[in-house]
Design an enzyme around this catalytic site. Sequence first.
Site, PDB file in Angstrom:
ATOM      1  N   GLU A 175       7.207  46.280  83.404  1.00 29.91           N
ATOM      2  CA  GLU A 175       6.350  46.291  82.201  1.00 29.91           C
ATOM      3  C   GLU A 175       4.859  46.352  82.532  1.00 29.91           C
ATOM      4  O   GLU A 175       4.052  45.679  81.883  1.00 29.91           O
ATOM      5  CB  GLU A 175       6.644  45.033  81.354  1.00 29.91           C
TER       6      GLU A 175
HETATM    7  C1  ACM Z   1      11.999  42.065  82.229  1.00 31.85           C
HETATM    8  O1  ACM Z   1      12.797  41.568  81.418  1.00 31.85           O
HETATM    9  N1  ACM Z   1      10.783  42.385  81.845  1.00 31.85           N
HETATM   10  C2  ACM Z   1      12.371  42.321  83.608  1.00 31.85           C
END
Ligand code: ACM
Length: 516
Positions: free
Chosen positions: A331
């Site tokens: 992310e």
């Molecule tokens: C995640 O759940 N951002 C690895």
Amino acid sequence: MRLTRLAVATVLTLPLGVTTASAGPGPDPLPISVTTVLPAPALALPDPREAFPLVPDTVIVASGPAATVAGQLATAFRPATGFALPVVPDAQPGAITVRLTGGDSAEGYRLDIGDDGVELSADRAAGLFYGVQTLRQLLPPEIDAATPQDRDWVIPGGHIVDAPRFAYRGAMLDLARHFHTPDEIRRYIDQISRFKVNHLHLHLADDQGWRIQIDSRPRLTAVGGAPGTGVRGIGGGYLTKDDYRTLVAYAADRHVTIVPEIDMPGHVNAAQVAYPELTCDGVAPRPRTDIRVGYSSLCIGTDATRRFVTDVVRELAAMTPGPYLHIGGDEAHSTAHADYLAFEEWLLPLVAEYGKIPFGWQEIAQTPAARDAVVQYWNHEGDPGPTVASGAQVVLSPADKTYLDMQYDLLTPGGLHWAGTIEVDEAYDWDPAGLLHGVPEDRVLGVEAPLWSETLTDLADIEFQAFPRLPAIAELGWSPRATHDWESFRARLGAYGPRWKQQNVRFYESPQIHWS
Ligand code: ACM
């Protein structure tokens, strides 16, 4: 980007025949047998004509390194039985014999139970430890009582020949969003190791907090671990290096390897509050206590960032005896794509230089350097297939199956549901070998059940989210596919409930299960 509830609905298709309705009045409780163990053994042959009574003068025969595991067995059985259960070196009839054999199975074991004795054998101590976990389930739930119980103790007869399907069976705890104390982590290790889970991944830093002492960067914990760091400003705290070393040793005694994670180049707000030179404008961001993701990024390519990351990797590698160092990588929505690729191309070999195998969330698979890494798959957006083809191994943590912080249903008091709600059957009904196109079984290192802590504060919250789904993931990691059977799993799980009750472990009494 986190999956929306709607997006998930298109990928969550249950196999035919899976029961989702509530269980209704149940059958009689399952009688304990070698076939009722969780996770299911590779081979279990009951012999109803035989049984081994544990009596006041039962001894445990073991010598050399096997005596350590025999001692763990004695420690597990002494409080509830009140028996002395001495560990002695010389073979004798009518004993529980624990011995190491000469082969090269890393984790397999064999258990033979008859009227005249119990024999537990394995090539390595890990296998003996797993045999002990199996034996604990072959006695009634009261075997976990803290004080002597007035009852008979009989181990049902039969044979087990067992070994895991996958080398990596993991659980993850997020200490960043809410700090969990070493005692809570130890208690979680106790519970997961009963299901032969052998890795605990600790998510040690994120936007809201920094939870591991780094000597060369003292502000990380002085600021990032201060009271009030955590979601909603609840909590605070961090692991000192001594705490961490003690935890690593405690886990190792239970054949659990700690996998430490520092998430980079995103999820770094807490580090930037402590060290503003990690931002591109040199200005400290405000501390964050909300649960948004994707807004923070290290400034890529600067000396300050390189020095910081090198300090952290060096110290974390030095305090971690296990083979893996997890560098996050998920992310990173505020890192330019080219910067992300350049950063990972630099970071993954750096981890290797410090003697560790780099481990990262699936986003790292976009870079060629990930061929030497372990790639942790978590959502349906990326395709690690090409990276796996060039050498990487994969740990599977599909969010809509394995994320233990997802709610069971929309009435679950804690937890989130961005990846969907996950009832027990959904956690259980998938095959690690079939999940990813282009990733054959021999490239799957294993499975891991992450537990993110946005809504979880204490141990009771952790346990309620983890149990009973953690055993489902543990069984997918340990048991051969041929044993996979929802009705069998559900019956064995129902019979396990009294064990959690005996140990004061809080668990979700799923309506899908006939709890004994
Ligand atoms: C995640 O759940 N951002 C690895």
